[in-house]
Each structure stands twice: as C-alpha cells, then as structure tokens.
Design an enzyme around this catalytic site. Sequence first.
Site, PDB file in Angstrom:
ATOM      1  N   GLY A  33       0.511   0.739   0.564  1.00 25.54           N
ATOM      2  CA  GLY A  33      -0.469  -0.297   0.284  1.00 25.54           C
ATOM      3  C   GLY A  33      -1.051  -0.211  -1.119  1.00 25.54           C
ATOM      4  O   GLY A  33      -1.180  -1.214  -1.808  1.00 25.54           O
ATOM      5  N   LYS A  87      -3.999  11.082  -1.269  1.00 27.43           N
ATOM      6  CA  LYS A  87      -3.747  11.833  -0.028  1.00 27.43           C
ATOM      7  C   LYS A  87      -2.861  13.028  -0.354  1.00 27.43           C
ATOM      8  O   LYS A  87      -1.651  13.003  -0.112  1.00 27.43           O
ATOM      9  CB  LYS A  87      -3.066  10.931   1.005  1.00 27.43           C
ATOM     10  CG  LYS A  87      -3.962   9.836   1.587  1.00 27.43           C
ATOM     11  CD  LYS A  87      -3.172   9.040   2.637  1.00 27.43           C
ATOM     12  CE  LYS A  87      -3.884   7.773   3.060  1.00 27.43           C
ATOM     13  NZ  LYS A  87      -2.999   6.847   3.796  1.00 27.43           N
ATOM     14  N   ARG A 107       0.876  -8.159   4.315  1.00 27.11           N
ATOM     15  CA  ARG A 107       1.461  -7.728   5.588  1.00 27.11           C
ATOM     16  C   ARG A 107       1.497  -8.867   6.617  1.00 27.11           C
ATOM     17  O   ARG A 107       2.359  -8.863   7.502  1.00 27.11           O
ATOM     18  CB  ARG A 107       0.677  -6.539   6.147  1.00 27.11           C
ATOM     19  CG  ARG A 107       1.060  -5.229   5.480  1.00 27.11           C
ATOM     20  CD  ARG A 107       0.278  -4.071   6.027  1.00 27.11           C
ATOM     21  NE  ARG A 107       0.924  -2.801   5.715  1.00 27.11           N
ATOM     22  CZ  ARG A 107       0.357  -1.624   5.932  1.00 27.11           C
ATOM     23  NH1 ARG A 107      -0.857  -1.555   6.450  1.00 27.11           N
ATOM     24  NH2 ARG A 107       1.004  -0.508   5.637  1.00 27.11           N
ATOM     25  N   GLY A 120       3.329   5.489   4.677  1.00 24.48           N
ATOM     26  CA  GLY A 120       3.759   6.658   5.446  1.00 24.48           C
ATOM     27  C   GLY A 120       5.113   6.427   6.104  1.00 24.48           C
ATOM     28  O   GLY A 120       5.965   7.319   6.133  1.00 24.48           O
TER      29      GLY A 120
END
Length: 372
Positions: free
Chosen positions: A329, A180, A43, A352
């Site tokens: 990620g 998640k 990133r 997201g």
Amino acid sequence: MSDIPRLEDLEAKLGDLAGTRILVRTDFNVPLGDDGTITDDFRIRAALPTIEWLTQRNATVVTASHLGRPKGAPDPAYSMDAVRARLAELAPGVELLENLRFDPGETANDPVFVAKLVDGIDGYVNDAFGASHRAHASIVGPPQHVPSAMGRLLEREVDVLLGLRNKPKRPFVAVLGGAKVSDKLGVIEALLDVVDEIVIGGAMCFTFFLAQGKTVGASLHEADQVEVCRGLLAKAQEMGKIIHLPDDINGTDSQGNFAQFGSRLGDGATGFDIGPGSAAAFTDVIMDARMVFWNGPMGMFEDERFESGTRTVAQAMADTKAFTVVGGGDSAAALAQFGLDGEVSHVSTGGGASLELLENGDLPGLAALRSD
Ligand code: 3PG
Ligand code: MG
C-alpha cells in the site's frame, strides 16, 4: 496456477450463474483519512473486473472484506460505510457485508463463522489477493463448502508474482523499505534465494547500519534484530548476492532541523530518508536490472522534506526498461502521489501477500482453492 479453478470453471460447475448468490472475498482494506473518508480506492477498483464479470451473468454478488485490525468486535472506527458508499458508485447493486473482523471467528478461522458466511451462498470467489496470506475464515473456509474459484485480480497477481519467482530475468533486484522492520527481515533471507541484489532503504536500513558497526543516533531501529542483520549480510556475501545500503541519509539534527548525514549518525540525529547520493546509486541499480520488485518507501515521503529518496526510486522504476512490480500500500501510494502509477509493469494490491508469495511460491488462500 492452472490447477486453480477460474471464474469460467465456477460457471461450468454451477451451470448458469443467473440467480445464484456468489460470495466474493475482496480486499477492501483501503486507507482512510482522519475524517474517515477513503484516501485511495485502488483496491476497490481492482476488484471491479471480477464483480462485473459476475453481474453481467446476472449473479447476485455479495462482497466481504476486512478493514483495519478491529479486535473481533464491532468498532465504528472500522465500519465499512465509506467503502460501501464508494462501491455503490462503482458497482451499483452489489452487496457488502460488515467488516469481517468484527467477528472473532474471522481471524480464528472458526468453522461456525465459515458456516455463517456460506449460508445461502451458491459459490465463492476469492479476489482478495492482499489478504490471501492469512489463513482466515473468509479466505480458507468457503472452498470447503461451496464451488469456488479465483477472481481476475487474484489470477493476475499470482501470474505476475510467480512469474518473477519462477522465471526471473537477471539481474533481478528487490528494493525494500518501509517502517515495519522486523516484518521484513525474514523476507530478506528468503529473497536472497530468488533475487541477485537487494536494495535497502527506509527505517530498516538503520538496523543494518548497527550490524555494520555504524551509529544511528535517534533513528528508528530494532536492537534485538542487529544480530539477524549481521547474519544476513554474511549470508549474502557467501551466496555472492549484493545488499545495497544507503551511504548518506536525510533527517533532522538534535534541534529538529533538516540535516544531511553520512552513514554514521551522531547523538540526537534522526534519519528519515535516504540521501541524494544513495538515491542516485539506487537509481543505477534499478536502471541496470531486468526485473525489479519494490516494496516499501525509502523514507517518510508523506513529509515533503523526506520524499526525495522515495520519489527518485519511483522515477527510476518508471524509467527503467526492466519489468517492474510494485507491491504494498505505501509504495503504491507513493507512486500515485508522484503520478507514476501508470509507469510500472504491475502495481500489486498486496504488500505482505506479494512478499509471502515471492518467498514461498504459494499462499493459504491459493491452497484452499486448489483442494476444492
Ligand atoms: C493488507 O492491507 O496488507 C491486507 O489487507 C491484509 O491486512 P492485515 O495485514 O491486517 O491482515
Ligand atoms: Mg518502465
């Protein structure tokens, strides 16, 4: 995205960038190891084209990012020191503010915090694609006060992801995994409108197993989402879309030893990865696709006993002739771990954010730049 100002538009607006102070919102939310060192600087490197474009024009660049989820107060565990050190190696002379989330005004989008951020600033650039689904102060605030633009990273991400959404090549397949669970159930519903087939692995599959009347043993699942999963399976069928679930699972038995199961796990059995049959079936789906979006590993790939499902899917992403996009990620880290990060069409810096952009076709951070 032709309605969003680019770096060139910002330059035109400010006249000459030399001597100006430009606030660049980056997503330097990088993974840190137990010793606080950066385990993947993807990133940070991804923001360099924008930073260099500005420094070449003699602008003073002030970068700002969040790191982790500190609770609105300084917390040494989330200090930007490691990021600052890496940035200094990659882009000497570029400033980096302290973790934006050390101030409660960041997530609350407090105008007082926005005013603090833009104090002494001549222009603002959003290059934090990975955080642009958050209506936080540093994302949506500055464009109301200073001339603003999207950076090169944000521009490329939006181009690629909106390309998937608006000009799909069919079959368009979404491969979803990760831990998640409830996060992604909502996304699946929205994706049904966009894609032709959805491949589901990772811990999320166990909630679907329960919706199909199967047993999951001690595997991670969300009992309160079983009904939602049942509804999604029914809706997919109604729409003529295919949801692929694994039909074999790798995991551990009640003694904690490696074991392979079908799609009914007995008491004490815990699933940690898709099995070899499912990995082969998922490979076929990916090979036959013309576009693939992958978010979330198929299993606990950090443990080498449970990496094979994710490795097989990553290899299929590399081998297929489809246009391939990997977001998030964990999936990006998996690709890198297997040495395949150069083998896909696009690795997104956002998890997201990429899902939300596919879902809604817009993000709060983009809307903020548009109303400039
Ligand atoms: C991410 O890592 O997905 C982004 O940096 C956003 O972080 P957040 O989910 O804590 O808002
Ligand atoms: Mg390829």
